[in-house]
Scaffold this active site. Sequence first.
Site, mmCIF file in Angstrom:
data_model
loop_
_atom_site.group_PDB
_atom_site.id
_atom_site.type_symbol
_atom_site.label_atom_id
_atom_site.label_comp_id
_atom_site.label_asym_id
_atom_site.label_seq_id
_atom_site.Cartn_x
_atom_site.Cartn_y
_atom_site.Cartn_z
ATOM 1 N N ASP B 483 -2.689 -3.191 -7.227
ATOM 2 C CA ASP B 483 -1.756 -2.059 -7.240
ATOM 3 C C ASP B 483 -2.433 -0.935 -8.010
ATOM 4 O OD1 ASP B 483 0.294 -0.251 -7.617
ATOM 5 O OD2 ASP B 483 1.810 -1.788 -8.065
ATOM 6 N N HIS B 484 -2.847 0.090 -7.282
ATOM 7 C CA HIS B 484 -3.662 1.138 -7.901
ATOM 8 C C HIS B 484 -2.859 1.971 -8.890
ATOM 9 C CE1 HIS B 484 -7.324 3.126 -8.448
ATOM 10 N NE2 HIS B 484 -7.612 3.535 -7.215
ATOM 11 N N ARG B 485 -1.539 1.818 -8.902
ATOM 12 C CA ARG B 485 -0.733 2.527 -9.897
ATOM 13 C C ARG B 485 -0.977 1.954 -11.281
ATOM 14 N NH1 ARG B 485 5.208 1.612 -7.766
ATOM 15 N NH2 ARG B 485 4.334 -0.488 -7.788
#
Lengths: 494, 512
Positions: B483-485
């Site tokens: 999850d690049h967040r």
Amino acid sequence: MVVGDIATGTDVLVIGAGPAGYVAAIRAGQLDLDVTLVEKEAYGGTCLNHGCIPSKALITASGLAHEAGNAEEMGIHADPAVDLSQMVNWKDGVVDQLTSGVEKLCKANGVNLLEGTARFADENTARISHGGEGQGSESVEFEHAIVATGSSPIEIPNFAYEDEPVLNSRQALALDSVPDSLVVVGAGYIGMELAGVFAKLGTDVTVIEMLEDVLPGYEADLARPVKKHAKELGIEFHFGYSASEWHEEDDGIRVVAEPAAAADGGSEASGDAASTEAELAEEPLELDAEKVLVAVGRAPVSDTLDLESAGVETDERGFIPTDDRARTNVEHIFAIGDVAGEPMLAHKGSMEGQVAAEVIAGEPSAIDYQAMPAAVFTEPEIGTVGLTQSEAEEMGFETAVGKFPFQASGRALTTGHSDGFVKIVADADAGFILGAQIVGPEASELIAELGLAIELGATLEDVAATIHAHPTLAESVMEAAENALGHAIHTLNR
Amino acid sequence: MVREFKLPDVGEGVAEGELVSWLVEEGEEVSEDQPVAEVETDKALVEVPSPVNGTVREILAEEGEMVPVGNVIITFNVEGEEAEETESQAEQASEPEGVDEPDEAEGGVDETEEVSTSEGRVFAPPRVRKLAREEGVDLSSVQGSGPGGRITEGDVQAAAEGDSSEPADAETAEAAPAEPTEDTGGADAAAGTAGGAAGTAAPSSVESADREKTLAAPATRQLAKEQGIDIDAVPTTEERDGEAFVTPEAVTEYAEAQQRAQEADVAAAATGETGPRETREPFKGVRKTIADAMQRSKYTAPHVTHHDEVDVTKLVETREDLKPVAEEQGIRLTYMPFIMKAVIAALKEYPEMNAMIDDENEEIVHRNYYNIGVAAATDAGLMVPVVDDADHKGMLQLSSEMNELVQKARERTISPDELRGSTFTITNIGGIGGEYATPILNYPEAGILAVGEIKRKPRVVTDADGNESIEPRSVMTLSLSFDHRLIDGAEGAAFTNKVMEYLENPELLLLE
């Protein structure tokens, strides 16, 4: 697991190598499953070793002796001498040939054979005890098990089979000399078949039966020619009696029978001869004989298996209830043949064996027959399949019934056996054949055609229009179908 | 007394379930705890047990219906209310001679299977019965087109293609995919069709009659002649004086059916197809749940996938050494426990990968426990059984727990609880083929690792003196989606490197 125990694994463990078990094992082998078949005594089970096959051998041999000595009408004068021990040796040879054939077939299909008695240790393990001192035991872990332990003769109080003069069917088939006199307890199909054998070999036979007629469970018109012929052989009948005890006499034994009218299900006064006979049975009966044969039915062998260790349930009679896939209440344990319930017939067991093996292999197999044939090897023979007229009517069918007496069959007359008839029961509306009952020569063979007709959904017209070779007994089937359609040629159409 | 039975909450928090199949019929006797229905929730297939001993009074939900939890689905007459003693078995107590009772002929007349009326009897030969079992067709609902209503193979095929008869039993239900329906109408048409009369059967399956004699008006005969139809071949149920009677409508209908069948044959020949060109089935149950979860994950968490490959030659040797030891304990040792252990070690070093974003509360949740999900392909679709507290478990325990869970998932006996609560997921894509993947996160988890098949590949190997050579080595591919967040690219790569370090040197796992 016992210390020092050897455990082997198998996909399918089959317990019992009778006609149900060995068929299941062979079929499972054909389906590439790893199969282990355990048998405690002899390949082929009761059927091959002590039942169907040996009894048919002796029925044929005794029949031949009797025929040869009773064919003056045909111009044949003979007085055959019977050596029973040699007859039994011949019968044993037939049995050996068949049982060794079963063993070979199992091996050829990759079935692992184990000799011993199996008990469940838990729902995935069975312990196999090998016979004899110091033979040891082993554990088998299985993915699936098929219980095919069969049945054994029912014992009645005061008549222990271990006592020398008291015989069950198995012991009667192994006698090495013809008894002078014999009391047969039970007029079911086993009792009547063996009564016929010994009467034809010269034994004085007396049959006692607690119900009112021979062959309970079969329609009266089928049983009638059998009783008539038995009486012609000199067999005496006492209906409405049940055997209560026996004791030694100077020159044999005395069998005491009590009136059964007081017992449950005593005869209702229907006024026919048999019930009158039964009602007159108020005094105990005493019969002197050399031996007494007890043939009052068979009970499932389910108490030797420790079924509770695997969680498998039985009903109050000891049968293992199964579904239409031959499954017990435990998903991966199956039961087939006599132990899985009535009718106790070898061919029913074989069919269930095939189904169980196929279900285990993941095939969409099911016990899905329309009609179960049954054959009785009395004289004359009886063959039945499907519904009787009254059963069909109870199910809501309007029936069309056709009958053909063997008296009108040229081929039957040329065999010297023309008692009996072929009866076909059909649905009057669409003509579908629903059942058939045959009593007469070769009834056990003739019934097969009608079994096929029922399974295929054939109609009266289909059978009537199928050309049957002349002169044959099989023509009688065609004639009965024509009679049901109202256009019989060789009998009068009612 | 009558007992109403509501659909219970078959899985924690499940609001509704699809009633897949009834295992009982109205009037059937049931005992307490006997399964009466199969209900599919969004995660699993569950059997619903009877609450009482008694008989089924009324079934109130259709198979295939979505039933909200709490709705009454079935009512029972509780045992003890009705006492009907019939049949005094006069011969019951007699010495049982019924060894060969001929009246058993009905395939178990005493069973519930055969309906005890003439209408309930089905006339079909054994091969047709077998075909019906294979196709999951209930013969009692098929109209036979043979003489007198006998059921033919064609009738069963038509029922299988044109209708969705329910699978005959649970066993075939599991194996058989939902029966596709040709039209988009209800999926529970009851009876099979025959003779083209009902019009839903595939037109090529029109069974011709084959009569010797047919009664018909001269005008009807003329019509048949014009249409090029053999009047003896026209199916009919009407009779006059006991003979088949054909109406002009029957001729027209048969002619049209023949026409359609010919067109269909031409079309099939042109496309090389034999079946229908397109079928539709409802998008629901487990498949729909998987789809919803995928969609939510993909559109909520921006996915990045990091790829690498790792030399696992030592791991292969180690597993070979340990396999017999595990087998002695009856455990099949796969690579998965090693991978799980390597992942846990890396998660401890990079705890963000074990965290999640609580979107609703706008919080990052750091989790100090390690529940590892292992994705398994099942007949019902993708499922992710979870091994709880995997960091507290030894290799063999992980192995046996995971094997058991995956087995339960495949057999659909897994409970909803065993499919929940993972903090990180591993998916093995090597079973079927391929090298790399872009796995979708098991939302809201922050990471998912896909492992490929271990293959022998040529690799440059440097020895202690710095000499290089090309050697065959065992190599496994890794695809890590995150999850690049929450996770930066560098962290994703570092996490992967850590996993690789443990897989290259499995002895390091001993220190874990």
